[in-house]
Design a protein around this motif. Structure first.
Motif, mmCIF file in Angstrom:
data_model
loop_
_atom_site.group_PDB
_atom_site.id
_atom_site.type_symbol
_atom_site.label_atom_id
_atom_site.label_comp_id
_atom_site.label_asym_id
_atom_site.label_seq_id
_atom_site.Cartn_x
_atom_site.Cartn_y
_atom_site.Cartn_z
ATOM 1 N N ALA A 4 39.560 -25.496 -22.997
ATOM 2 C CA ALA A 4 40.909 -25.367 -23.568
ATOM 3 C C ALA A 4 40.921 -24.599 -24.883
ATOM 4 C CB ALA A 4 41.511 -26.756 -23.783
ATOM 5 N N HIS A 5 39.736 -24.215 -25.373
ATOM 6 C CA HIS A 5 39.616 -23.500 -26.653
ATOM 7 C C HIS A 5 40.196 -24.321 -27.808
ATOM 8 C CE1 HIS A 5 38.308 -20.031 -24.393
ATOM 9 N NE2 HIS A 5 39.387 -20.108 -23.651
ATOM 10 N N LEU A 6 39.893 -25.619 -27.777
ATOM 11 C CA LEU A 6 40.356 -26.522 -28.831
ATOM 12 C C LEU A 6 39.195 -27.370 -29.333
ATOM 13 C CD1 LEU A 6 43.642 -27.876 -27.195
ATOM 14 C CD2 LEU A 6 43.498 -26.328 -29.152
ATOM 15 N N HIS A 7 39.318 -27.835 -30.551
ATOM 16 C CA HIS A 7 38.380 -28.813 -31.090
ATOM 17 C C HIS A 7 38.587 -30.103 -30.298
ATOM 18 C CE1 HIS A 7 36.729 -31.782 -33.873
ATOM 19 N NE2 HIS A 7 35.981 -30.778 -34.328
ATOM 20 N N ALA B 275 37.162 -29.618 -23.844
ATOM 21 C CA ALA B 275 37.802 -29.053 -25.034
ATOM 22 C C ALA B 275 37.448 -27.575 -25.175
ATOM 23 C CB ALA B 275 37.384 -29.828 -26.277
ATOM 24 N N TYR C 243 46.412 -33.201 -27.753
ATOM 25 C CA TYR C 243 47.197 -32.317 -26.887
ATOM 26 C C TYR C 243 47.256 -32.873 -25.455
ATOM 27 C CZ TYR C 243 48.591 -28.164 -24.278
ATOM 28 O OH TYR C 243 49.236 -27.298 -23.438
ATOM 29 N N ALA D 109 41.528 -32.253 -31.403
ATOM 30 C CA ALA D 109 42.812 -31.582 -31.143
ATOM 31 C C ALA D 109 43.117 -31.608 -29.645
ATOM 32 C CB ALA D 109 42.782 -30.150 -31.661
ATOM 33 N N PHE D 110 42.083 -31.410 -28.831
ATOM 34 C CA PHE D 110 42.281 -31.457 -27.388
ATOM 35 C C PHE D 110 42.767 -32.835 -26.950
ATOM 36 C CE2 PHE D 110 40.784 -32.742 -23.235
ATOM 37 C CZ PHE D 110 41.464 -31.833 -22.451
#
Length: 100
Positions: free
Chosen positions: A22-25, A19, A32, A28-29
């Motif tokens: 991917a620069h996501l929480h 995550a 996605y 959220a990852f």
């Protein structure tokens, strides 16, 4: 992320690390990743590991136990169960399919 997974699947994969790439929480990852691949992160990594295990078994140079650990699993019984669920045969039966 896919490059990381395809080069690191033999190691322990941590959701937080993926995550972060991917620069996501993490939650959220997960949403996605599932939306884009149709699979959860663990399903995707398992598919990579089983594919590699199949390749190693076909080569016939390693024992099933060695294939288990080389392909990123850390437990032989889990490997056997997962392999059978994915391929509908045990690793040993898969080996004999190509080496008779």
């Amino acid at each position: 992320v896919l490059h990381f997974l395809t080069t690191q699947y033999q190691q322990k994969i941590e959701l937080e690390k993926v995550a972060e790439i991917a620069h996501l929480h993490p939650s959220a990852f997960c949403r996605y990743f599932k939306e884009k691949t149709g699979k959860s992160l663990s399903e995707y990594v398992t598919d990579l590991r089983i594919s590699y295990a199949c390749k190693l078994i076909i080569e016939g140079k390693l024992s099933v136990s060695q294939v288990c650990f080389e392909s990123g699993f850390n437990n032989l019984s889990n490997f056997n169960r997962t392999f059978k669920r994915q391929t509908n045969m045990t690793p040993t039966k898969y080996f004999h399919r190509f080496h008779e």
